[in-house]
Design an enzyme around this catalytic site. Structure first.
Site, PDB file in Angstrom:
ATOM      1  N   GLY A  99       0.813  -1.214   0.000  1.00  0.00           N
ATOM      2  CA  GLY A  99       0.000   0.000   0.000  1.00  0.00           C
ATOM      3  C   GLY A  99       0.839   1.254   0.000  1.00  0.00           C
ATOM      4  O   GLY A  99       0.398   2.306  -0.461  1.00  0.00           O
ATOM      5  N   GLU A 122       2.652  -8.316  -1.830  1.00  0.00           N
ATOM      6  CA  GLU A 122       1.414  -8.946  -1.380  1.00  0.00           C
ATOM      7  C   GLU A 122       1.343 -10.444  -1.675  1.00  0.00           C
ATOM      8  O   GLU A 122       0.746 -11.197  -0.933  1.00  0.00           O
ATOM      9  CB  GLU A 122       0.202  -8.252  -2.014  1.00  0.00           C
ATOM     10  CG  GLU A 122      -0.061  -6.854  -1.480  1.00  0.00           C
ATOM     11  CD  GLU A 122       0.765  -5.773  -2.158  1.00  0.00           C
ATOM     12  OE1 GLU A 122       1.744  -6.096  -2.853  1.00  0.00           O
ATOM     13  OE2 GLU A 122       0.429  -4.579  -1.962  1.00  0.00           O
TER      14      GLU A 122
HETATM   15  N1  T1G Z   1       1.737  -3.903   9.030  1.00  0.00           N
HETATM   16  C1  T1G Z   1       1.822  -3.930  10.372  1.00  0.00           C
HETATM   17  N2  T1G Z   1       2.983  -4.009  11.058  1.00  0.00           N
HETATM   18  C2  T1G Z   1       4.119  -4.058  10.322  1.00  0.00           C
HETATM   19  C3  T1G Z   1       4.110  -4.033   8.908  1.00  0.00           C
HETATM   20  C4  T1G Z   1       2.846  -3.945   8.261  1.00  0.00           C
HETATM   21  N3  T1G Z   1       2.738  -3.885   6.941  1.00  0.00           N
HETATM   22  N4  T1G Z   1       5.401  -4.106   8.482  1.00  0.00           N
HETATM   23  C5  T1G Z   1       6.161  -4.170   9.583  1.00  0.00           C
HETATM   24  N5  T1G Z   1       5.409  -4.128  10.688  1.00  0.00           N
HETATM   25  C6  T1G Z   1       5.873  -4.159  12.069  1.00  0.00           C
HETATM   26  C7  T1G Z   1       6.487  -5.504  12.437  1.00  0.00           C
HETATM   27  O1  T1G Z   1       5.467  -6.394  12.882  1.00  0.00           O
HETATM   28  C8  T1G Z   1       7.443  -5.101  13.535  1.00  0.00           C
HETATM   29  O2  T1G Z   1       6.643  -4.883  14.714  1.00  0.00           O
HETATM   30  C9  T1G Z   1       7.940  -3.726  13.107  1.00  0.00           C
HETATM   31  O3  T1G Z   1       6.947  -3.237  12.184  1.00  0.00           O
HETATM   32  C10 T1G Z   1       9.275  -3.770  12.420  1.00  0.00           C
HETATM   33  O4  T1G Z   1       9.151  -4.747  11.374  1.00  0.00           O
HETATM   34  C11 T1G Z   1      -3.387  -2.965   0.303  1.00  0.00           C
HETATM   35  C12 T1G Z   1      -2.684  -5.469   0.945  1.00  0.00           C
HETATM   36  C13 T1G Z   1       9.092  -3.003   6.085  1.00  0.00           C
HETATM   37  C14 T1G Z   1      10.929  -4.492   5.234  1.00  0.00           C
HETATM   38  O5  T1G Z   1       4.189  -7.055   3.406  1.00  0.00           O
HETATM   39  O6  T1G Z   1       8.585  -6.449   4.982  1.00  0.00           O
HETATM   40  O7  T1G Z   1       0.004  -3.328   1.734  1.00  0.00           O
HETATM   41  O8  T1G Z   1       7.722  -6.582  16.225  1.00  0.00           O
HETATM   42  O9  T1G Z   1      10.930  -6.275  12.230  1.00  0.00           O
HETATM   43  O10 T1G Z   1      13.305  -5.898   9.570  1.00  0.00           O
HETATM   44  O11 T1G Z   1      -2.104  -3.680  -1.515  1.00  0.00           O
HETATM   45  O12 T1G Z   1       8.688  -5.024   8.149  1.00  0.00           O
HETATM   46  O13 T1G Z   1       8.529  -4.222  16.216  1.00  0.00           O
HETATM   47  O14 T1G Z   1       6.239  -4.756  17.137  1.00  0.00           O
HETATM   48  O15 T1G Z   1      10.052  -6.491   9.853  1.00  0.00           O
HETATM   49  O16 T1G Z   1      13.312  -3.328   9.406  1.00  0.00           O
HETATM   50  C15 T1G Z   1       2.444  -5.213   2.384  1.00  0.00           C
HETATM   51  C16 T1G Z   1       5.863  -6.124   5.562  1.00  0.00           C
HETATM   52  C17 T1G Z   1       1.314  -5.265   3.364  1.00  0.00           C
HETATM   53  C18 T1G Z   1       5.708  -5.425   4.225  1.00  0.00           C
HETATM   54  C19 T1G Z   1      10.970  -3.613   7.569  1.00  0.00           C
HETATM   55  N6  T1G Z   1       3.667  -4.892   3.075  1.00  0.00           N
HETATM   56  N7  T1G Z   1       6.953  -5.575   6.324  1.00  0.00           N
HETATM   57  O17 T1G Z   1      11.751  -4.697   8.017  1.00  0.00           O
HETATM   58  O18 T1G Z   1      11.451  -4.476  10.525  1.00  0.00           O
HETATM   59  S1  T1G Z   1      -0.184  -5.740   2.550  1.00  0.00           S
HETATM   60  C20 T1G Z   1       4.453  -5.878   3.548  1.00  0.00           C
HETATM   61  C21 T1G Z   1       8.253  -5.846   5.972  1.00  0.00           C
HETATM   62  C22 T1G Z   1      -0.549  -4.387   1.596  1.00  0.00           C
HETATM   63  C23 T1G Z   1      -2.033  -3.382  -0.130  1.00  0.00           C
HETATM   64  C24 T1G Z   1      -1.548  -4.621   0.523  1.00  0.00           C
HETATM   65  C25 T1G Z   1       9.304  -5.335   6.924  1.00  0.00           C
HETATM   66  C26 T1G Z   1      10.056  -4.089   6.435  1.00  0.00           C
HETATM   67  P1  T1G Z   1       7.328  -5.111  16.163  1.00  0.00           P
HETATM   68  P2  T1G Z   1      10.433  -5.612  10.991  1.00  0.00           P
HETATM   69  P3  T1G Z   1      12.564  -4.606   9.392  1.00  0.00           P
END
Ligand code: T1G
Length: 691
Positions: A99, A122
């Site tokens: 997003g 995604e």
């Molecule tokens: N939503 C909620 N929490 C998230 C999050 C997210 N998208 N991404 C990270 N966190 C939290 C994670 O749980 C952790 O929490 C903290 O942030 C640090 O994360 C509509 C449907 C960005 C590369 O799939 O790949 O958008 O444990 O340890 O190693 O089309 O986080 O500290 O409490 O991973 O520096 C698509 C998922 C969503 C990306 C950073 N996005 N995130 O890595 O930190 S679906 C993703 C990552 C979407 C739209 C669609 C990684 C990062 P806490 P981290 P990091």
């Protein structure tokens, strides 16, 4: 969450939602309000959207999925940005995922720093982009490139994004200034590009390129329903008006987000991050600096562990007792790197850079200046205690002394030193330089900062570290032992190796237990059973017959010369039949479902005992161990998550019956399992405070 300020006619709208600016409902609301306010402010000519912290926006807030939707929806927010009567520019200082990139695509221009990355990951959650990404990105970079990028789920760097046209500029200097200048230029020009208005017609060549990409993508991931949906929605950019394409995307997204496999993957996403929280260990516990490492033993595990350090940029001494063993170990490390170079996953220069960080040494004196020493010697208590006594004498005060034992008592190993507080288990999984799991075994006297140091080191090595307590086999191997025993029981009761393996691969594992045993070598388990004085009739008989698995071309299966394909072997099936007969067992057939029940329920039962004993902090940790150390299919969430989906009452009932039928009281449901089943409760979110 979102704040705005005006600077020289530009509204600077900053998202501030640590740690990664996920698009929570509050952020969406704040962003919409800020943009609407700026749009109606006569002093504002243009708008720039930026973020604080390391990420631009990490995507939709995954924790909100499945809950009642809070307005504005992400598609509505993106549409509002695109329809804004003033130009909106996204300033990407960090990663823009999912997003986050879709928000940027709703803007009229994108400016990035060299460190920025963009991606639509995604598909990794068995979803597809759900806020216009499938319709806008193809209009920006072409359908074939867009499909390839979305189906890989991998981010691309700023330079590639510039080349493809996803960003309009990459700036070294002040990003805000560059984005503001871009926004004012658009305002000055009086018009700005809206991706929804780009024609979706495509030349025959573009259509052909897309169909070729679609065929390749589908072949690679045909079993993933979201991939088919992705291909259909991207193809819609040729065939449907923008709004109809958007509606199609939304329909698919809402269906996929409700799919159990996506829910399991979203559970895994958070469970893997939850492991960093160890009950009783302060989050900000200082860690011991690690600048140099040493590994005792240059065998398969020792070499793999040394490679992990070198890959993470940590100089490491590999220590052996003889020149011959050392050079064999160094050759093995070199050949592992050579394989990566041959496969093109590493350049020869990078290989040399990493290999140079590994120094082969003879004798323990080499550990004197190491900050952490990982013992990876022979799996025998006497050998390990002797080494730790020596380490006690040769290592500097404050060095972390780790053992890579896969099941021995770390308390006893620590007792061989004068500083048990510095001793910890670091159980790597083979191949150590590939497997992500690291069991951090906390002994009774292990100091809290040694645990914190181990967790931090694990992440630095690219692992998923999970803290476990001391018991035979810790968590993963202790549960594996239950499955192994159950598999052996199934053979004697009437199943054949290929039937058991087929049921397990159909369940989602890449390999079944018997093919896996042949690959690893039956002698490993044989040695362990001999050291413990336990028996496994079929496995022992195979070992006694010299059938040790692939390395002898005979194990549970037969193997042709130079071929790893397992073939049924009538000799093995006759031997199994004889063992059944010798026990008066009347063999019967088993369905795949029965096989899965008999293999997995005892594992879940052991997981319940592990929780009761405080060997694992929470059910999620057990799942993370099995997902990353043993190949449990991620879209099933892990053994404990899966057990909740089966129903604990069913599992407890079946175990009760099996215990009675087989007379094996280890199959009796664990008290925790029985209690939860009785109360109709799941394992989910169970945290062991007594950890
Ligand atoms: N939503 C909620 N929490 C998230 C999050 C997210 N998208 N991404 C990270 N966190 C939290 C994670 O749980 C952790 O929490 C903290 O942030 C640090 O994360 C509509 C449907 C960005 C590369 O799939 O790949 O958008 O444990 O340890 O190693 O089309 O986080 O500290 O409490 O991973 O520096 C698509 C998922 C969503 C990306 C950073 N996005 N995130 O890595 O930190 S679906 C993703 C990552 C979407 C739209 C669609 C990684 C990062 P806490 P981290 P990091």
């Amino acid at each position: 969450m979102v704040r705005a300020e005006k600077r020289a006619g530009v509204a600077l709208v900053t998202i501030d939602n640590p740690p990664v600016n996920a698009l929570s409902a509050g952020v969406r609301r704040g962003l919409l309000e800020a943009v609407q306010t700026a749009a109606s402010d006569a002093d504002v000519r243009a708008i720039v959207i930026l973020s604080s912290g390391k990420a631009f926006i990490a995507g939709a807030d995954i924790s909100e999925f499945g809950k009642s939707p809070q307005p504005p929806s992400l598609p509505d927010l993106v549409a509002a940005l695109e329809e804004c009567p003033k130009p909106v520019v996204a300033a990407l200082q960090g990663i823009a995922l999912g997003g986050g990139l879709e928000v940027a695509l709703g803007c009229h221009s994108r400016i990035a720093t060299p460190a920025a990355k963009v991606g639509l990951p995604e598909v990794k959650l068995r979803l597809i982009p759900g806020a216009g990404g499938t319709q806008r990105l193809p209009r920006l970079i072409g359908a074939a490139s867009a499909l390839r990028m979305m189906s890989s789920g991998e981010p691309i760097d700023a330079a590639t994004a510039l080349e493809l046209g996803i960003v309009d500029a990459v700036v070294e200097r002040d990003l805000v200034e560059a984005a503001s200048a871009r926004a004012l230029d658009l305002a000055q020009a009086g018009s700005w590009p809206r991706l929804r208005e780009r024609a979706n017609s495509a030349t025959p060549e573009e259509r052909e390129a897309f169909e070729a990409a679609a065929k390749e993508v589908f072949r690679r991931a045909a079993e993933m329903p979201n991939i088919a949906a992705l291909i259909e929605t991207v193809r819609a950019t040729f065939e449907l008006p923008f709004d109809e394409g958007l509606a199609l995307e939304r329909r698919h997204f809402l269906r996929l987000v409700d799919d159990d496999r996506s829910k399991a993957l979203r559970y895994v996403f958070f469970a893997e991050r939850e492991t960093a929280r160890v009950p009783g260990l302060p989050k900000d516990m200082p860690v011991r600096p690690i600048a140099r490492a040493a590994v005792i033993g240059a065998g398969t595990m020792g070499g793999g562990i040394a490679t992990c350090f070198a890959n993470a940029g940590i100089p490491v001494a590999v220590i052996e007792t003889s020149g011959e063993a050392l050079s064999r170990g160094m050759r093995r490390i070199d050949s592992t790197y050579e394989t990566s170079v041959r496969r093109g996953t590493m350049t020869a220069e990078e290989k040399d850079r990493r290999f140079r960080r590994i120094e082969g040494r003879i004798g323990l004196e080499a550990v004197a200046d190491a900050d952490i020493i990982v013992e990876a010697a022979y799996e025998e208590m006497g050998v390990k205690k002797a080494i730790f006594a020596e380490l006690d004498r040769h290592t500097r005060p404050g060095a972390t002394l780790a053992t890579n034992t896969s099941y021995l008592d770390v308390n006893e190993i620590a007792s061989a030193t004068s500083r048990p507080e510095d001793v910890v288990g670091l159980h790597f999984f083979s191949p150590a330089n590939v497997m992500r799991l690291l069991e951090v075994v906390r002994a009774e006297k292990t100091a809290p900062d040694v645990i914190a140091t181990s967790l931090s080191l694990g992440r630095r090595l690219g692992k998923i570290p999970v803290v476990v307590g001391v018991c035979f086999g810790f968590v993963g191997n202790r549960m594996l032992a239950r499955r192994t025993a159950a598999a052996e029981r199934l053979l004697i009761a009437g199943a054949l190796p290929h039937e058991v393996d087929a049921a397990v691969t159909q369940f989602g594992f890449r390999m079944g237990p018997f093919a896996m045993a042949d690959l690893a070598g039956l002698d490993i388990g044989w040695r362990t059973r001999q050291s413990l004085g336990t028996k496994a009739a079929v496995a022992d008989a195979l070992c006694e017959a010299g059938r040790l698995g692939q390395k002898t071309r005979r194990g549970y299966y037969a193997y042709a010369e130079g071929d790893r394909t397992p073939h049924r072997d009538p000799e093995v099936e006759r031997l199994i039949g004889e063992i059944s007969a010798s026990r008066g067992v009347e063999r019967r057939t088993f369905t795949p479902d029965e096989i899965i029940e008999r293999l997995m329920y005892p594992m879940v039962n052991e997981g319940a005992r592990i929780l009761e004993e405080g060997i694992a902090a929470r059910t999620g940790d057990i799942d993370v161990i099995w997902l990353n150390g043993y190949g449990w299919p991620a879209w099933r969430g892990g053994p404990m998550y899966w057990a909740d989906s089966v129903g604990l009452d069913r599992i407890a009932g079946r175990l009760d019956t099996l215990a009675t039928e087989t007379g094996d009281d280890s199959l009796e449901p664990a008290p925790l399992l029985k209690r939860l089943a009785g109360e109709g409760l799941p394992f989910a979110n169970l945290t062991q405070e007594r950890f």
